[in-house]
Design a protein around this motif. Sequence first.
Motif, mmCIF file in Angstrom:
data_model
loop_
_atom_site.group_PDB
_atom_site.id
_atom_site.type_symbol
_atom_site.label_atom_id
_atom_site.label_comp_id
_atom_site.label_asym_id
_atom_site.label_seq_id
_atom_site.Cartn_x
_atom_site.Cartn_y
_atom_site.Cartn_z
ATOM 1 N N LYS A 16 34.320 37.443 81.880
ATOM 2 C CA LYS A 16 34.261 37.212 83.277
ATOM 3 C C LYS A 16 33.170 38.149 84.144
ATOM 4 O O LYS A 16 32.620 38.131 85.196
ATOM 5 C CB LYS A 16 35.769 37.911 83.791
ATOM 6 C CG LYS A 16 36.843 36.866 83.344
ATOM 7 C CD LYS A 16 37.873 37.456 83.896
ATOM 8 C CE LYS A 16 39.249 36.690 83.479
ATOM 9 N NZ LYS A 16 40.552 37.301 83.820
ATOM 10 N N GLN A 17 32.775 39.352 83.298
ATOM 11 C CA GLN A 17 31.840 40.292 83.974
ATOM 12 C C GLN A 17 30.437 39.928 83.491
ATOM 13 O O GLN A 17 29.284 39.937 84.298
ATOM 14 C CB GLN A 17 32.009 41.579 83.199
ATOM 15 C CG GLN A 17 33.432 41.941 83.508
ATOM 16 C CD GLN A 17 33.631 43.476 83.036
ATOM 17 O OE1 GLN A 17 32.860 44.564 83.348
ATOM 18 N NE2 GLN A 17 34.645 43.717 82.132
ATOM 19 N N VAL A 18 30.263 38.910 82.337
ATOM 20 C CA VAL A 18 28.790 38.904 82.043
ATOM 21 C C VAL A 18 28.244 37.431 82.308
ATOM 22 O O VAL A 18 26.938 37.387 82.433
ATOM 23 C CB VAL A 18 28.681 39.219 80.682
ATOM 24 C CG1 VAL A 18 29.098 40.563 80.218
ATOM 25 C CG2 VAL A 18 29.317 38.235 79.726
ATOM 26 N N LEU A 19 29.246 36.484 82.534
ATOM 27 C CA LEU A 19 28.574 35.098 82.324
ATOM 28 C C LEU A 19 27.844 34.770 83.622
ATOM 29 O O LEU A 19 26.850 33.910 83.663
ATOM 30 C CB LEU A 19 30.013 34.249 82.474
ATOM 31 C CG LEU A 19 30.456 33.835 81.146
ATOM 32 C CD1 LEU A 19 31.672 32.900 81.280
ATOM 33 C CD2 LEU A 19 29.536 33.817 80.041
ATOM 34 N N GLU A 92 27.523 41.191 76.541
ATOM 35 C CA GLU A 92 26.197 41.499 76.805
ATOM 36 C C GLU A 92 25.816 41.225 78.166
ATOM 37 O O GLU A 92 26.263 39.842 78.665
ATOM 38 C CB GLU A 92 25.307 41.135 75.994
ATOM 39 C CG GLU A 92 25.327 41.609 74.473
ATOM 40 C CD GLU A 92 24.603 42.640 73.998
ATOM 41 O OE1 GLU A 92 23.860 43.318 75.115
ATOM 42 O OE2 GLU A 92 24.630 43.344 73.040
ATOM 43 N N PHE A 93 25.003 41.878 79.115
ATOM 44 C CA PHE A 93 24.608 41.761 80.541
ATOM 45 C C PHE A 93 23.155 41.220 80.160
ATOM 46 O O PHE A 93 22.443 41.973 79.519
ATOM 47 C CB PHE A 93 24.649 42.717 81.328
ATOM 48 C CG PHE A 93 26.099 43.025 81.983
ATOM 49 C CD1 PHE A 93 26.700 42.436 82.738
ATOM 50 C CD2 PHE A 93 26.777 44.055 81.072
ATOM 51 C CE1 PHE A 93 27.848 42.938 83.164
ATOM 52 C CE2 PHE A 93 27.780 44.544 81.368
ATOM 53 C CZ PHE A 93 28.721 43.775 82.279
ATOM 54 N N LEU A 94 22.616 40.086 80.627
ATOM 55 C CA LEU A 94 21.318 39.644 80.275
ATOM 56 C C LEU A 94 20.390 40.073 81.613
ATOM 57 O O LEU A 94 20.763 39.850 82.890
ATOM 58 C CB LEU A 94 21.074 38.176 80.134
ATOM 59 C CG LEU A 94 21.780 37.619 78.901
ATOM 60 C CD1 LEU A 94 21.424 36.371 78.952
ATOM 61 C CD2 LEU A 94 21.265 38.337 77.559
ATOM 62 N N GLY A 95 19.166 40.511 81.342
ATOM 63 C CA GLY A 95 18.237 40.813 82.604
ATOM 64 C C GLY A 95 18.000 39.338 83.092
ATOM 65 O O GLY A 95 18.199 38.393 82.522
ATOM 66 N N GLU A 96 17.453 39.794 84.464
ATOM 67 C CA GLU A 96 17.096 38.442 85.232
ATOM 68 C C GLU A 96 16.373 37.245 84.478
ATOM 69 O O GLU A 96 16.698 36.057 84.660
ATOM 70 C CB GLU A 96 16.846 38.800 86.616
ATOM 71 C CG GLU A 96 16.632 37.502 87.502
ATOM 72 C CD GLU A 96 15.852 37.968 88.727
ATOM 73 O OE1 GLU A 96 15.808 37.062 89.698
ATOM 74 O OE2 GLU A 96 15.822 39.171 89.073
ATOM 75 N N LEU A 97 15.403 37.886 83.796
ATOM 76 C CA LEU A 97 14.268 36.959 83.371
ATOM 77 C C LEU A 97 14.264 36.703 81.792
ATOM 78 O O LEU A 97 13.395 36.329 81.250
ATOM 79 C CB LEU A 97 12.997 37.093 83.907
ATOM 80 C CG LEU A 97 12.792 37.112 85.279
ATOM 81 C CD1 LEU A 97 11.370 37.298 85.825
ATOM 82 C CD2 LEU A 97 12.980 35.347 85.645
#
Length: 295
Positions: A16-19, A92-97
């Motif tokens: 829910k937080q990372v998608l 994991e959180f992905l950076g924008e690019l």
Amino acid sequence: MITLIVPTFNRAYALKQVLDTFYTQEDVSEVIFIDDCSEDDTKEVVDQFSKKYPEIQTKYFRNNENFGASYGRKLGYQQASNEYVMYCDDDEFLGELYAKTCLEKLLSSGADVVSGRHFYREVGESFESSLSRFGDGLNNDVVFDKFRFQIKTDSIHRTDIEVPFTHAIFLTKKSLLEKYSFDVFYSKGNGFREESDFQLNLFCNGGRILVTNDVHCIHMNLSEVKSGGQRVSRLERFYWTLYYTNYFMNKYFYKVRDKLNIRYPLWVGKGIYFILTFDQFFIRPFRVLLSRGFK
């Protein structure tokens, strides 16, 4: 275009937080979830994001029993529609690019695997604050530690570098995955080494693995991760870490020894690894506590 593959198990709360950071990646047209027999509301969370981002194709597969992350990674690329495949962990959180940059680096450099930088956030820390704190790294250790047979993702480097293997959030080609695949031996406990096995296999066969300093992925703080292979006792983690490293080193030590300029035999390498890992799990934590007590 790129397919993102997400092996997951009982991590609906993390998804829910990372998608949002997965579905908003440029050049991504497909997201595949391999649910390893979760008992939470993972399917409902996937459905929610699938409806939120209808322009991205979402595929969901649920195992009828727990097979481990290697099995999920393998099933994922088998179901991928694109030649370029990126693996994303479910916490994991992905950076924008992130995906776009990794693909551009792969194409321009001729590398076979590309990842960005990876590190852990502080509790509740924003992505921007995490990046500011991390900078180009947090310590001056060597990036690849041949004694521990592992990459140190917090080490400082300011340029793109080549390594024998990188972390779990990486982009590669489906054709390479079909050729070198994942070893489903890493199916129990913490599954340590399961993504490294594919990468080192590729490296031993002439593949190039690149880490770029241009993009980042940020792991949730471990205190925020309520389930998974690291959420077991220290003794269990120690056991599985040794268990899988023993298998990993038996498989690759002599294939990679000359490339890494290692001059000692396998049994010495295993001994060094045991001593360093025992210190990491059981001695160093007490040293840290004692040092804090004297301040």
